[in-house]
Every structure is written in structure tokens, then in C-alpha cells.
Design an enzyme around this catalytic site. Structure first.
Site, PDB file in Angstrom:
ATOM      1  N   LYS A 197       0.862  -1.184   0.000  1.00  0.00           N
ATOM      2  CA  LYS A 197       0.000   0.000   0.000  1.00  0.00           C
ATOM      3  C   LYS A 197       0.895   1.228   0.000  1.00  0.00           C
ATOM      4  O   LYS A 197       1.713   1.405   0.906  1.00  0.00           O
ATOM      5  CB  LYS A 197      -0.894  -0.024   1.240  1.00  0.00           C
ATOM      6  CG  LYS A 197      -1.769   1.167   1.458  1.00  0.00           C
ATOM      7  CD  LYS A 197      -2.742   1.443   0.337  1.00  0.00           C
ATOM      8  CE  LYS A 197      -3.678   0.312   0.013  1.00  0.00           C
ATOM      9  NZ  LYS A 197      -4.624   0.573  -1.085  1.00  0.00           N
ATOM     10  N   HIS A 239      -9.986  -7.458  -5.290  1.00  0.00           N
ATOM     11  CA  HIS A 239      -9.654  -6.411  -4.322  1.00  0.00           C
ATOM     12  C   HIS A 239     -10.109  -6.838  -2.933  1.00  0.00           C
ATOM     13  O   HIS A 239     -11.033  -7.634  -2.791  1.00  0.00           O
ATOM     14  CB  HIS A 239     -10.394  -5.135  -4.740  1.00  0.00           C
ATOM     15  CG  HIS A 239     -10.482  -4.092  -3.683  1.00  0.00           C
ATOM     16  ND1 HIS A 239     -11.628  -3.836  -2.974  1.00  0.00           N
ATOM     17  CD2 HIS A 239      -9.557  -3.240  -3.210  1.00  0.00           C
ATOM     18  CE1 HIS A 239     -11.410  -2.856  -2.129  1.00  0.00           C
ATOM     19  NE2 HIS A 239     -10.158  -2.474  -2.247  1.00  0.00           N
TER      20      HIS A 239
HETATM   21  O1  GKR Z   1      -7.174  -0.655   3.821  1.00  0.00           O
HETATM   22  O2  GKR Z   1      -6.056   1.184   3.691  1.00  0.00           O
HETATM   23  C1  GKR Z   1      -6.676   0.271   3.189  1.00  0.00           C
HETATM   24  C2  GKR Z   1      -6.815   0.210   1.693  1.00  0.00           C
HETATM   25  O3  GKR Z   1      -6.335   1.361   1.100  1.00  0.00           O
HETATM   26  C3  GKR Z   1      -8.228  -0.021   1.324  1.00  0.00           C
HETATM   27  O4  GKR Z   1      -9.037   0.888   1.968  1.00  0.00           O
HETATM   28  C4  GKR Z   1      -8.459   0.054  -0.152  1.00  0.00           C
HETATM   29  O5  GKR Z   1      -9.796   0.172  -0.436  1.00  0.00           O
HETATM   30  O6  GKR Z   1      -7.608  -2.126  -0.138  1.00  0.00           O
HETATM   31  C5  GKR Z   1      -8.015  -1.102  -0.895  1.00  0.00           C
HETATM   32  C6  GKR Z   1      -7.186  -0.829  -2.119  1.00  0.00           C
HETATM   33  O7  GKR Z   1      -6.605  -1.755  -2.627  1.00  0.00           O
HETATM   34  O8  GKR Z   1      -7.161   0.268  -2.640  1.00  0.00           O
HETATM   35 MG    MG Z   2      -6.318  -0.514  -4.493  1.00  0.00          MG
END
Ligand code: GKR
Ligand code: MG
Length: 437
Positions: free
Chosen positions: A206, A333
Site C-alpha cells: 500500500k 480487491h
Molecule cells: O485498507 O487502507 C486500506 C486500503 O487502502 C483499502 O481501503 C483500499 O480500499 O484495499 C483497498 C485498495 O486496494 O485500494
Molecule cells: Mg487498491
């Protein structure tokens, strides 16, 4: 109609689940995150379970659907979606007082793409669809994958979902034993633990948390530590087109794909035109309405389906057909979710022949669950269950405890708000505008 398959009762249980301090471009995960558990009980005495997002915008329309559903058969999935359209028609009212601009809003502070009435309705209906399929499978003695046409693989591959993170949430409370990961060495250590514990062979980081060069360095460190393994980077649309192209160029030999480097179809199409690195998305294409333009402009090469917001398992298979037609890849996802949704993801993933990428899952970060036996990743994979239904059983004590937490919450955690959680550590934090870099 087979009376044993008629729905007698529907139970909704909103819960709060603990969540570690995982960082993203909006802020940080809150200590607790809302989910909604749906149970559908048939006249034959079978209970099916489903799970979806648990913020108020989802819980309110779910109540209307739960009231309207009794008397319908669990086999009537087309009727379920038509009913949802009727009874959850006014979801905007639950989403901020009927604001006509609601269709233009983004979901979860910008992490899940557009937020509109139809997507919320589908996200709600998906949990009921999964619960109906679970009940039907249990009633007839067949696994959910068999109801979807049959599995084409016996196990489904998942990737390790790496996050920059703090050791603990600010303030009192217990820390987990992962420690902080705020630099490339921390990310590699986290990846190693994921690989050693669960056997994951591909890794998603991320991004959008630190300046791009720092995240490039993290991917480089992963490439060195895990040579030849598929790597992905997902800044949730935080970069401009030039920054996205710069990162793509720096990492072109290391990335399997880049996920949502920039926001919007125009930006994604521009990045796509300027790099050979494939682009994946769970933000640019999250509804059918976004498909034609994005596919025609080759803005994305892989759609990361989320069965919640695509409207359940049967509709995820319809999306797979659309992607197949246009030569676009499909994977999955994940947002913070529990074992019911992981079971649902695994069943549908098992039935899609062209699924060629390891699916995302937050599951290893979730230490609390509402099922009796947690799923176990082995060799980075989950075995597809052949037990009737989803193959999971509710742990009623755990469900009650997590519901109690939701009841006792003063409203702080009933809506996901990563920027608000960040303000606990940094009072001046405001939701960042995109592009950040
Ligand atoms: O859990 O912080 C998180 C992710 O950024 C999530 O909210 C996203 O919706 O997992 C997601 C992503 O792949 O963008
Ligand atoms: Mg994403």
C-alpha cells in the site's frame, strides 16, 4: 416454490472489529472498523450468512431490505436485486440527507472509487446474495462454488498485503507484535513474516503514504529480498500523471502491475499510454457505468473486483465475462473483511478460469472473526471448501461480543474515517487533496 427454501427471517448484526494502525494516503486505519453481518433463515430452518461494509450508509438500506425479504425464496437472486432497487432506492437519504451531489462523492475518503446510490445498494445486496447462496448450498448439500457453475481450481492464491504501519495506535491500548514498518527494511521484514507464516509468494505494498522515492526504495528492497516474485504498488490515486510515469519507469523491471497510480479515467488513460507496466484498479472502474470508457481508452489492464461493490458472486462472474470479452484481466480487491467474505471471495475466485493474479486480502491483519474456524493460508493459498454452502459457521459468542462493542461505541468508529484516526496523532491532519505528489 419449494417452501423449505422460502426466507422466514433476516437478522442484521452491525459489529466493530479491531484493526491495526495501517497507513494509507488518507491517514491510518482506526482501532475499530465497522462491518455488517447478514443472516438469512429459511422456513426449512437453514441459516445462510453474508458480510459487507458496515458504515451507516450501508446499514440503513440493509434494514429496509431485511424487512422486505421474508416470503421470497433464497433461489430468487434476480428478484433480490430488483427488490433492493425498490426498497433501498433512497440510499442517498442515508448518505447525507439526499444530497444531489452524492453521486460525485468518493468512497471511504477516496480509497474505493466513486460512491453512488447504485454502488451502495449493490454493496448491501451482495451480503444478502451471499447469505442466500450459503443457505441454498446448505439446504441442498452443495458448496457455493457448485451453485456458481463449479470450481475450476482446488485452491485460490492470495498475495501478502503489506502496509507501512505504526507499532500501535496512539493512546492507551494494546499493540500487536508486528512492530512498526516505516522504511524499506521494515517493509521487507513484514513481507518475510508474511512469507514465512503463510507462504505468500506475491506482495502488494500500500503506497501513497510517503514521497514516491521512498516507496520506490521499498519496492526495490522487496525485489532484492524476493527475486522474481510478483510485486505490486498501490498509492490509491495519490500521484499526478508525471509522477506515476516516473514511478512506472523506475520500477518497470520489478512490478507485476501498478494499482491506481493516479485518480480518474483521464489520468489512468494517460499513464497507460506512457508505460508498458500494466495498470490495475479498484478505484477507476468500480461500476458497470465506468467500464465502457475505461476499456475503450485502455485506461486499465486489470480490474480488481470486489464482490461487495460489484453486487455479489453472480455479478462478479458477469464482470469476469465482460473483462474476458475485452481482453482485460481480472483479480480481486480486498478491504478490511472477515472470514465470511473471505470464504465468498474464494468460492467465486475458484469458478473464474481467467483469474491469473493472486487475489488481495487484508485477512491476516484481522485477528478477530465471527466464524468458528479461521481460514489458514498455506503456500499462499486457500483450499476451496467442498462443504455445503460457504463452509463456514458463525461463532455466536464472538458475534455478540463484537456487536456489543458496536452498541457501546459513541459513534467514533461507526463510520470508517482514516483521516480522523490520523488526527489522533497529528491534530492538523486534513484529508489530502489528490494528487499529493
Ligand atoms: O485498507 O487502507 C486500506 C486500503 O487502502 C483499502 O481501503 C483500499 O480500499 O484495499 C483497498 C485498495 O486496494 O485500494
Ligand atoms: Mg487498491
Amino acid at each position: 416454490m419449494h417452501t423449505a427454501l422460502v426466507i422466514e427471517d433476516v437478522r442484521l448484526t452491525p459489529i466493530l472489529v479491531s484493526d491495526p494502525p495501517l497507513l494509507n494516503t488518507q491517514g491510518v486505519h482506526q482501532p475499530y472498523t465497522p462491518r455488517l453481518i447478514v443472516e438469512v433463515v429459511t422456513r426449512g430452518g437453514t441459516t445462510g450468512v453474508g458480510e459487507t461494509y458496515g458504515d451507516g450508509a450501508y446499514v440503513e438500506p440493509a434494514r429496509s431490505l431485511a424487512e422486505a425479504l421474508p416470503g421470497r425464496a433464497v433461489t430468487d437472486l434476480n428478484g433480490l436485486f430488483a427488490l433492493a432497487e425498490g426498497v433501498c432506492g433512497d440510499v442517498r437519504a442515508a448518505d447525507g440527507g439526499g444530497d444531489a451531489g452524492a453521486d460525485d462523492r468518493v468512497d471511504a475518503g477516496g480509497l474505493r472509487g466513486v460512491r453512488n446510490a447504485e454502488k451502495i445498494r449493490l454493496s448491501v445486496a451482495s451480503a444478502f446474495e451471499v447469505a442466500c447462496l450459503d443457505a441454498l448450498g446448505k439446504a441442498v448439500g452443495l458448496p457455493v462454488h457448485a451453485l456458481l457453475g463449479g470450481k475450476v481450481r482446488d485452491s485460490v492464491e492470495y498475495s501478502a498485503y503489506l502496509f507501512h504501519r505504526w507499532a500501535a495506535h496512539p493512546g492507551p491500548g494494546e499493540a500487536d507484535d508486528w512492530g512498526q514498518a516505516l522504511d524499506p527494511a521494515g517493509v521487507v521484514a513484514q513481507a518475510r513474516r508474511f512469507a514465512d507464516t503463510y507462504g505468500f509468494g506475491s506482495f502488494k505494498l500500500k503506497g501513497g503514504v510517503f514521497e514516491p522515492d521512498r516507496e520506490i526504495a521499498a519496492i526495490r528492497a522487496l525485489a532484492e529480498a524476493f527475486p522474481g516474485r510478483p510485486l505490486r504498488l498501490d498509492p490509491n490515486g495519490a500521484w499526478s500523471v508525471p509522477t506515476s510515469l516516473y514511478v512506472a519507469d523506475q520500477l518497470k523491471d520489478a512490478l507485476e502491475y501498478l494499482e491506481d497510480p493516479t485518480s480518474g479515467t483521464d489520468g489512468m488513460a494517460a499513464v497507460s499510454a506512457g508505460t508498458d507496466v500494466p495498470l490495475a484498479t479498484n478505484m477507476c472502474v468500480t461500476t458497470l457505468a465506468e467500464v465502457p470508457e475505461a476499456f475503450a481508452r485502455d485506461a486499465v489492464q486489470i480490474v480488481l473486483s470486489d464482490h461487495h461493490y460489484w453486487g455479489g458472486l453472480t455479478r462478479t462472474r458477469e464482470l469476469a465475462g465482460i473483462c474476458r470479452t475485452f481482453g482485460v484481466g481480472l483479480s480481486m480487491h480486498s478491504n478490511t473483511h472477515l472470514g465470511i467474505s473471505l470464504a465468498a471471495m474464494t468460492h467465486v475466485a475458484a469458478t473464474v478460469p481467467e483469474l491469473a493474479y493472486a487475489c488481495d486480502s487484508h485477512y491476516p491483519w484481522q485477528t478477530e472473526d465471527v466464524i468458528t474456524e479461521r481460514h489458514t493460508f498455506t503456500g499462499g493459498r486457500l483450499t476451496v471448501s467442498d462443504a455445503p454452502g460457504l463452509g463456514v459457521a458463525l461463532d455466536r459468542d464472538r458475534l455478540a461480543a463484537l456487536h456489543r462493542r458496536w452498541l457501546e461505541d459513541d459513534g467514533t468508529y461507526r463510520e470508517r474515517d482514516d483521516a480522523a484516526a490520523m488526527r489522533a496523532a497529528d491534530p492538523g491532519w486534513a484529508t489530502p487533496a489528490v494528487p499529493r505528489w
